[in-house]
Design a protein around this motif. Structure first.
Motif, PDB file in Angstrom:
ATOM      1  N   TYR A 174       0.850  -1.186   0.000  1.00 46.69           N
ATOM      2  CA  TYR A 174       0.000   0.000   0.000  1.00 46.69           C
ATOM      3  C   TYR A 174       0.883   1.232   0.000  1.00 46.69           C
ATOM      4  N   TYR A 175       0.440   2.265  -0.720  1.00 47.72           N
ATOM      5  CA  TYR A 175       1.210   3.499  -0.820  1.00 47.72           C
ATOM      6  C   TYR A 175       0.275   4.684  -0.641  1.00 47.72           C
ATOM      7  N   THR A 176       0.668   5.593   0.235  1.00 44.87           N
ATOM      8  CA  THR A 176      -0.098   6.815   0.435  1.00 44.87           C
ATOM      9  C   THR A 176       0.487   7.886  -0.473  1.00 44.87           C
ATOM     10  N   VAL A 177      -0.305   8.320  -1.414  1.00 45.29           N
ATOM     11  CA  VAL A 177       0.132   9.303  -2.405  1.00 45.29           C
ATOM     12  C   VAL A 177       0.142  10.689  -1.754  1.00 45.29           C
ATOM     13  N   PRO A 178       1.280  11.397  -1.831  1.00 45.09           N
ATOM     14  CA  PRO A 178       1.334  12.746  -1.263  1.00 45.09           C
ATOM     15  C   PRO A 178       0.289  13.661  -1.907  1.00 45.09           C
ATOM     16  N   LYS A 179      -0.268  14.549  -1.125  1.00 47.80           N
ATOM     17  CA  LYS A 179      -1.307  15.466  -1.600  1.00 47.80           C
ATOM     18  C   LYS A 179      -0.797  16.260  -2.806  1.00 47.80           C
ATOM     19  N   GLY A 180      -1.629  16.352  -3.817  1.00 43.60           N
ATOM     20  CA  GLY A 180      -1.287  17.123  -5.010  1.00 43.60           C
ATOM     21  C   GLY A 180      -0.569  16.332  -6.091  1.00 43.60           C
ATOM     22  N   ARG A 181      -0.146  15.104  -5.798  1.00 46.62           N
ATOM     23  CA  ARG A 181       0.552  14.293  -6.801  1.00 46.62           C
ATOM     24  C   ARG A 181      -0.444  13.649  -7.744  1.00 46.62           C
ATOM     25  N   GLU A 182      -0.152  13.698  -9.031  1.00 46.96           N
ATOM     26  CA  GLU A 182      -1.011  13.053 -10.017  1.00 46.96           C
ATOM     27  C   GLU A 182      -0.397  11.768 -10.556  1.00 46.96           C
ATOM     28  N   TYR A 183       0.933  11.648 -10.464  1.00 44.39           N
ATOM     29  CA  TYR A 183       1.641  10.483 -11.004  1.00 44.39           C
ATOM     30  C   TYR A 183       2.565   9.891  -9.947  1.00 44.39           C
ATOM     31  N   ILE A 184       2.808   8.587 -10.054  1.00 44.65           N
ATOM     32  CA  ILE A 184       3.838   7.940  -9.248  1.00 44.65           C
ATOM     33  C   ILE A 184       4.730   7.139 -10.187  1.00 44.65           C
ATOM     34  N   GLU A 185       5.982   6.997  -9.818  1.00 44.50           N
ATOM     35  CA  GLU A 185       6.937   6.185 -10.572  1.00 44.50           C
ATOM     36  C   GLU A 185       7.062   4.847  -9.860  1.00 44.50           C
ATOM     37  N   VAL A 186       6.707   3.761 -10.549  1.00 43.87           N
ATOM     38  CA  VAL A 186       6.774   2.425  -9.971  1.00 43.87           C
ATOM     39  C   VAL A 186       7.931   1.673 -10.609  1.00 43.87           C
ATOM     40  N   SER A 187       8.744   1.059  -9.768  1.00 41.81           N
ATOM     41  CA  SER A 187       9.873   0.262 -10.236  1.00 41.81           C
ATOM     42  C   SER A 187       9.793  -1.103  -9.569  1.00 41.81           C
ATOM     43  N   CYS A 188       9.981  -2.156 -10.349  1.00 38.38           N
ATOM     44  CA  CYS A 188       9.988  -3.511  -9.813  1.00 38.38           C
ATOM     45  C   CYS A 188      11.382  -4.085 -10.026  1.00 38.38           C
ATOM     46  N   ARG A 189      11.904  -4.701  -8.978  1.00 39.23           N
ATOM     47  CA  ARG A 189      13.270  -5.217  -9.038  1.00 39.23           C
ATOM     48  C   ARG A 189      13.315  -6.666  -8.587  1.00 39.23           C
ATOM     49  N   ASP A 190      14.224  -7.404  -9.196  1.00 33.05           N
ATOM     50  CA  ASP A 190      14.476  -8.796  -8.835  1.00 33.05           C
ATOM     51  C   ASP A 190      15.926  -8.864  -8.381  1.00 33.05           C
ATOM     52  N   ASN A 191      16.159  -9.094  -7.111  1.00 35.46           N
ATOM     53  CA  ASN A 191      17.512  -9.079  -6.533  1.00 35.46           C
ATOM     54  C   ASN A 191      18.237  -7.774  -6.829  1.00 35.46           C
ATOM     55  N   GLY A 192      17.523  -6.671  -6.722  1.00 36.31           N
ATOM     56  CA  GLY A 192      18.127  -5.357  -6.903  1.00 36.31           C
ATOM     57  C   GLY A 192      18.237  -4.890  -8.346  1.00 36.31           C
ATOM     58  N   VAL A 193      17.892  -5.747  -9.312  1.00 44.73           N
ATOM     59  CA  VAL A 193      17.991  -5.394 -10.726  1.00 44.73           C
ATOM     60  C   VAL A 193      16.600  -4.994 -11.221  1.00 44.73           C
ATOM     61  N   GLU A 194      16.496  -3.766 -11.753  1.00 50.07           N
ATOM     62  CA  GLU A 194      15.194  -3.298 -12.230  1.00 50.07           C
ATOM     63  C   GLU A 194      14.753  -4.116 -13.438  1.00 50.07           C
ATOM     64  N   VAL A 195      13.520  -4.652 -13.348  1.00 51.52           N
ATOM     65  CA  VAL A 195      12.980  -5.461 -14.439  1.00 51.52           C
ATOM     66  C   VAL A 195      11.722  -4.839 -15.030  1.00 51.52           C
ATOM     67  N   TYR A 196      11.227  -3.786 -14.364  1.00 54.99           N
ATOM     68  CA  TYR A 196       9.993  -3.149 -14.828  1.00 54.99           C
ATOM     69  C   TYR A 196       9.945  -1.748 -14.242  1.00 54.99           C
ATOM     70  N   SER A 197       9.545  -0.806 -15.070  1.00 47.94           N
ATOM     71  CA  SER A 197       9.412   0.567 -14.598  1.00 47.94           C
ATOM     72  C   SER A 197       8.287   1.224 -15.376  1.00 47.94           C
ATOM     73  N   ARG A 198       7.430   1.934 -14.648  1.00 45.70           N
ATOM     74  CA  ARG A 198       6.313   2.583 -15.330  1.00 45.70           C
ATOM     75  C   ARG A 198       5.804   3.735 -14.479  1.00 45.70           C
ATOM     76  N   ARG A 199       5.299   4.733 -15.151  1.00 43.25           N
ATOM     77  CA  ARG A 199       4.681   5.877 -14.485  1.00 43.25           C
ATOM     78  C   ARG A 199       3.172   5.671 -14.528  1.00 43.25           C
ATOM     79  N   TYR A 200       2.526   5.789 -13.371  1.00 43.46           N
ATOM     80  CA  TYR A 200       1.081   5.593 -13.275  1.00 43.46           C
ATOM     81  C   TYR A 200       0.385   6.901 -12.914  1.00 43.46           C
TER      82      TYR A 200
END
Length: 79
Positions: free
Chosen positions: A28-54
């Motif tokens: 769960y993530y609490t979005v700071p007030k006024g933010r419209e987008y978040i940057e999501v990164s998924c990592r496997d053993n510290g290596v980024e395997v997925y990144s997307r802006r939502y």
């Protein structure tokens, strides 16, 4: 403030939002007030395997299912 849920079926995947480690599986993530987008990164053993802006404006209480590409473990980099 609004809270959203992020989920990944690949249980070993580490979920980060705006470079903050949240955990694995369902987080769960609490979005700071006024933010419209978040940057999501998924990592496997510290290596980024997925990144997307939502876009999260108006998505309070929603679940975002992270779809990791099936071939993320394979690299085209030469040895």
């Amino acid at each position: 403030t609004k809270t959203i849920a992020l989920s990944c079926q690949e249980r070993q995947i580490e979920i980060y939002v705006d470079n903050e480690y949240l955990g694995r599986d369902l987080v769960y993530y609490t979005v700071p007030k006024g933010r419209e987008y978040i940057e999501v990164s998924c990592r496997d053993n510290g290596v980024e395997v997925y990144s997307r802006r939502y876009y999260v404006s108006g998505k309070e209480g929603k679940l975002i299912e992270l779809q990791i590409p099936k071939n993320y473990k394979y690299s085209s980099k030469p040895y």
